[in-house]
Design a protein around this motif. Structure first.
Motif, PDB file in Angstrom:
ATOM      1  N   GLU A 180       0.426  42.002  22.291  1.00 38.96           N
ATOM      2  CA  GLU A 180       1.435  43.350  22.366  1.00 38.96           C
ATOM      3  C   GLU A 180       2.742  42.821  22.553  1.00 38.96           C
ATOM      4  O   GLU A 180       2.892  41.706  23.144  1.00 38.96           O
ATOM      5  CB  GLU A 180       0.881  44.365  23.451  1.00 38.96           C
ATOM      6  N   LYS A 259       1.495  45.830  15.492  1.00 38.20           N
ATOM      7  CA  LYS A 259       1.265  47.361  15.995  1.00 38.20           C
ATOM      8  C   LYS A 259       2.379  48.348  15.523  1.00 38.20           C
ATOM      9  O   LYS A 259       2.292  49.333  15.478  1.00 38.20           O
ATOM     10  CB  LYS A 259       1.040  47.293  17.335  1.00 38.20           C
ATOM     11  N   SER A 260       3.460  47.712  15.021  1.00 34.67           N
ATOM     12  CA  SER A 260       4.601  48.435  14.767  1.00 34.67           C
ATOM     13  C   SER A 260       5.292  48.316  13.406  1.00 34.67           C
ATOM     14  O   SER A 260       5.859  48.976  12.830  1.00 34.67           O
ATOM     15  CB  SER A 260       5.879  48.246  15.794  1.00 34.67           C
ATOM     16  N   HIS A 261       4.705  47.037  12.630  1.00 32.36           N
ATOM     17  CA  HIS A 261       5.390  46.693  11.353  1.00 32.36           C
ATOM     18  C   HIS A 261       4.269  46.295  10.369  1.00 32.36           C
ATOM     19  O   HIS A 261       3.278  45.684  10.976  1.00 32.36           O
ATOM     20  CB  HIS A 261       6.502  45.618  11.721  1.00 32.36           C
TER      21      HIS A 261
END
Length: 363
Positions: A180, A259-261
């Motif tokens: 993360e 988790k974001s891209h």
């Protein structure tokens, strides 16, 4: 020049299967990174590296993480050198120099030309669970500079290029970026007084720089990994610190980004932020997709990165002649270094804690 030169890729196993070899002939990656899954025996490692060079139209970067201790990929085919923490605790500069010299000689023998170290992070807590345990050369900027410089100088004298990591310093992270995105809440003044000092001090002695995956609110008010940040790379590293060498991302296949891209978003943002080399370590399908995507990426950014990669490659040194006897002699010296650093009884207790890899390290 093929935009595939912007990719630093991991390969599936200890030998090249025909399908993967054909993919690499097509996309022509700029470099290859080896992991434990690729290493079975000394002769096999050299053969694999020779094969990677043979399929490359332009001399490739061949690299791995050979820091010492658990982050020593070559311990799979030989003895495990002491880690940076053990060497600094021993307090003998000659042992650190010997570690750098042996690391350089061993890597040249196998055919590597770049080592992804030294780690210039500062250990605020030797027991912190942030992926840095055992990997730091000091608990203060001065100690990191002194010890990392000894290692780095000796290794580069043997013809192996260096890569400082993890810019701009991730020692204050409380989570592992393999899983993360860490948030590092340090002020700009704190970063200048501490984390950035080793990077600034060694700026002229480092061949390349790896950008870590952490969010620094002092540089980017909105959540953004440093590896995708213009503020960190263009403004801080290039403009403020004046770094002129090769800039690469850490693995784009890490949880900190996944988790974001999407992959394509990470490629575009990393390239736009100022990275030259884009690392994809664990999935061939991701590498294939990246090769396709870079064909359509911003041409000015591609050309800028290609020029920097070409300039970096001008300094790469060829392998030395390989023999089993030469490896055995160097491996014995690595064992002697381990004993001199740890003592015989502790040296026999080889570390079994593996370096945490991406949760997607599967094929």
């Amino acid at each position: 020049m093929n935009p595939g030169q912007l990719l630093l890729v991991g390969i599936p196993g200890p030998e090249l299967d025909p399908e993967t070899a054909n993919l690499y002939r097509k996309i022509q990656p700029g470099g290859f990174i080896l992991f434990n899954r690729n290493l079975e025996s000394p002769h096999q490692v050299r053969k694999l590296i020779d094969n990677l060079r043979d399929l490359s139209e332009i001399e490739p970067i061949i690299t791995t993480d050979q820091e010492g201790g658990r982050v020593s990929r070559l311990r799979t085919v030989g003895h495990e050198p002491p880690n940076p923490q053990q060497l600094r605790q021993k307090g003998d500069p000659e042992l650190i120099r010997a570690h750098g010299r042996l690391t350089g000689q061993l890597m040249r023998l196998f055919g590597f030309n770049l080592n992804l170290c030294p780690v210039l992070d500062i250990s605020f807590d030797d027991e912190a669970d942030n992926s840095l345990r055992g990997r730091c050369y000091g608990k203060s900027p001065e100690e990191v500079i002194r010890n990392a410089r000894l290692f780095n100088t000796a290794m580069r004298e043997e013809g192996i290029a260096s890569c400082a990591k993890h810019f701009p310093g991730c020692a204050a992270a409380t989570v592992d970026p393999h899983h993360e995105l860490p948030v590092i809440r340090r002020s700009i003044e704190e970063m200048e007084d501490c984390e950035l000092r080793p990077f600034r001090a060694m700026m002229e002695e480092i061949d390349s720089m790896m950008i870590g995956h952490s969010w620094y609110p002092c540089y980017d008010p909105e959540p953004l990994a440093s590896s995708l940040s213009k503020s960190v790379i263009r403004d801080l590293l290039q403009e403020n610190l004046g770094f002129k060498g090769l800039i690469m991302t850490d693995d784009l296949d890490m949880g900190a980004l996944l988790k974001s891209h999407t992959l394509n978003e990470s490629l575009d943002d990393a390239l736009g932020a100022g990275n030259d080399l884009l690392m994809i370590c664990h999935r061939v399908e991701q590498q294939r997709e990246a090769g396709r995507h870079l064909e359509k990426a911003d041409r000015n950014q591609i050309d800028r990165a290609l020029e920097n990669i070409a300039n970096f490659k001008k300094g790469l040194q060829p392998p030395t002649e390989f023999s089993e006897d030469a490896h055995a002699a160097l491996d014995q010296q690595v064992w002697n270094l381990r004993v001199d650093t740890l003592g015989l009884e502790q040296a026999k207790q080889r570390g079994n804690e593996s370096y945490k890899c991406s949760p997607v390290e599967k094929f």
